[in-house]
Design a protein around this motif. Sequence first.
Motif, PDB file in Angstrom:
ATOM      1  N   VAL A  12       0.869  -1.170   0.000  1.00  0.00           N
ATOM      2  CA  VAL A  12       0.000   0.000   0.000  1.00  0.00           C
ATOM      3  C   VAL A  12       0.904   1.217   0.000  1.00  0.00           C
ATOM      4  CG1 VAL A  12      -1.754   1.337   1.216  1.00  0.00           C
ATOM      5  CG2 VAL A  12      -1.828  -1.159   1.296  1.00  0.00           C
ATOM      6  N   ASN A  13       0.738   2.058  -0.996  1.00  0.00           N
ATOM      7  CA  ASN A  13       1.476   3.309  -1.052  1.00  0.00           C
ATOM      8  C   ASN A  13       0.505   4.406  -0.662  1.00  0.00           C
ATOM      9  OD1 ASN A  13       2.552   5.856  -2.274  1.00  0.00           O
ATOM     10  ND2 ASN A  13       4.200   4.460  -2.826  1.00  0.00           N
ATOM     11  N   LEU A  14       0.895   5.191   0.330  1.00  0.00           N
ATOM     12  CA  LEU A  14       0.055   6.290   0.802  1.00  0.00           C
ATOM     13  C   LEU A  14       0.789   7.590   0.554  1.00  0.00           C
ATOM     14  CD1 LEU A  14      -2.534   7.183   2.259  1.00  0.00           C
ATOM     15  CD2 LEU A  14      -1.284   6.919   4.410  1.00  0.00           C
ATOM     16  N   PHE A  15       0.237   8.433  -0.321  1.00  0.00           N
ATOM     17  CA  PHE A  15       0.795   9.752  -0.589  1.00  0.00           C
ATOM     18  C   PHE A  15      -0.056  10.773   0.139  1.00  0.00           C
ATOM     19  CE2 PHE A  15       0.541  13.755  -2.867  1.00  0.00           C
ATOM     20  CZ  PHE A  15       1.880  14.134  -2.862  1.00  0.00           C
ATOM     21  N   VAL A  16       0.597  11.657   0.878  1.00  0.00           N
ATOM     22  CA  VAL A  16      -0.089  12.733   1.588  1.00  0.00           C
ATOM     23  C   VAL A  16       0.550  14.044   1.171  1.00  0.00           C
ATOM     24  CG1 VAL A  16      -0.686  13.690   3.847  1.00  0.00           C
ATOM     25  CG2 VAL A  16      -0.583  11.198   3.539  1.00  0.00           C
ATOM     26  N   GLY A  17      -0.211  14.904   0.506  1.00  0.00           N
ATOM     27  CA  GLY A  17       0.277  16.215   0.098  1.00  0.00           C
ATOM     28  C   GLY A  17      -0.185  17.259   1.100  1.00  0.00           C
ATOM     29  N   THR A  18       0.760  18.055   1.595  1.00  0.00           N
ATOM     30  CA  THR A  18       0.451  19.061   2.606  1.00  0.00           C
ATOM     31  C   THR A  18       0.742  20.468   2.087  1.00  0.00           C
ATOM     32  OG1 THR A  18       2.660  18.904   3.567  1.00  0.00           O
ATOM     33  CG2 THR A  18       0.959  17.461   4.488  1.00  0.00           C
ATOM     34  N   VAL A  19       0.229  21.464   2.784  1.00  0.00           N
ATOM     35  CA  VAL A  19       0.461  22.865   2.429  1.00  0.00           C
ATOM     36  C   VAL A  19       1.838  23.273   2.946  1.00  0.00           C
ATOM     37  CG1 VAL A  19      -0.348  25.243   2.725  1.00  0.00           C
ATOM     38  CG2 VAL A  19      -2.016  23.363   2.548  1.00  0.00           C
ATOM     39  N   ARG A  20       2.692  23.722   2.024  1.00  0.00           N
ATOM     40  CA  ARG A  20       4.035  24.152   2.429  1.00  0.00           C
ATOM     41  C   ARG A  20       4.052  25.668   2.643  1.00  0.00           C
ATOM     42  NH1 ARG A  20       4.729  22.405  -2.829  1.00  0.00           N
ATOM     43  NH2 ARG A  20       4.857  24.104  -4.316  1.00  0.00           N
ATOM     44  N   GLU A  21       5.022  26.093   3.430  1.00  0.00           N
ATOM     45  CA  GLU A  21       5.106  27.506   3.776  1.00  0.00           C
ATOM     46  C   GLU A  21       5.791  28.350   2.702  1.00  0.00           C
ATOM     47  OE1 GLU A  21       5.896  29.963   7.779  1.00  0.00           O
ATOM     48  OE2 GLU A  21       7.514  28.592   7.234  1.00  0.00           O
ATOM     49  N   LEU A  22       6.811  27.816   2.059  1.00  0.00           N
ATOM     50  CA  LEU A  22       7.544  28.583   1.044  1.00  0.00           C
ATOM     51  C   LEU A  22       7.311  27.998  -0.335  1.00  0.00           C
ATOM     52  CD1 LEU A  22      10.944  29.176   2.866  1.00  0.00           C
ATOM     53  CD2 LEU A  22       9.109  30.829   2.497  1.00  0.00           C
ATOM     54  N   THR A  23       6.899  28.855  -1.279  1.00  0.00           N
ATOM     55  CA  THR A  23       6.707  28.464  -2.661  1.00  0.00           C
ATOM     56  C   THR A  23       7.385  29.508  -3.532  1.00  0.00           C
ATOM     57  OG1 THR A  23       4.584  27.446  -2.144  1.00  0.00           O
ATOM     58  CG2 THR A  23       5.012  27.935  -4.453  1.00  0.00           C
ATOM     59  N   LYS A  24       8.376  29.088  -4.287  1.00  0.00           N
ATOM     60  CA  LYS A  24       9.117  29.987  -5.177  1.00  0.00           C
ATOM     61  C   LYS A  24       9.622  31.210  -4.415  1.00  0.00           C
ATOM     62  CE  LYS A  24       6.514  28.357  -9.136  1.00  0.00           C
ATOM     63  NZ  LYS A  24       5.510  28.649 -10.149  1.00  0.00           N
TER      64      LYS A  24
END
Length: 139
Positions: A12-24
């Motif tokens: 089982v592969n579990l991917f969790v995408g979260t909100v990051r603080e720094l973008t570009k």
Amino acid sequence: MRKVIHPNCGAVNLFVGTVRELTKGKKTLYLEYAAYKEMAEKQLERIGREIQEKCPEARVAITHRIGRLDISDIAVTIAVATPHRADSYEYSRYAIERMKEIVPIWKKEHWEDGEEWIGDQKEITPYPTGKPEIGGKDA
């Protein structure tokens, strides 16, 4: 993850995408996601079917949140169960990339010095009003 666990699946592969603080290089305060909900749900189901066409034993569950999300909040989860680990990794990656291509979800970034609707998930087509314009190429 419980939605995909199955006796015939050893990975089982579990991917969790979260909100990051720094973008570009910009500090993000929070994100806001909007979606054409009915179509988004249909497209997420489509991605699951596409994976099962490639790997009939696969079990897939995908969820993407909408609304305001703060730093470190979970935005998306993808669970893929397959008989073997290589396939679970491959189809998890396929799911997130395909989601960004076809699922009508839009992101608004809020920074210290302003805000902007980023547009489509691949961040190629801007949607200044938060959604495709009527009569536009993506409408």
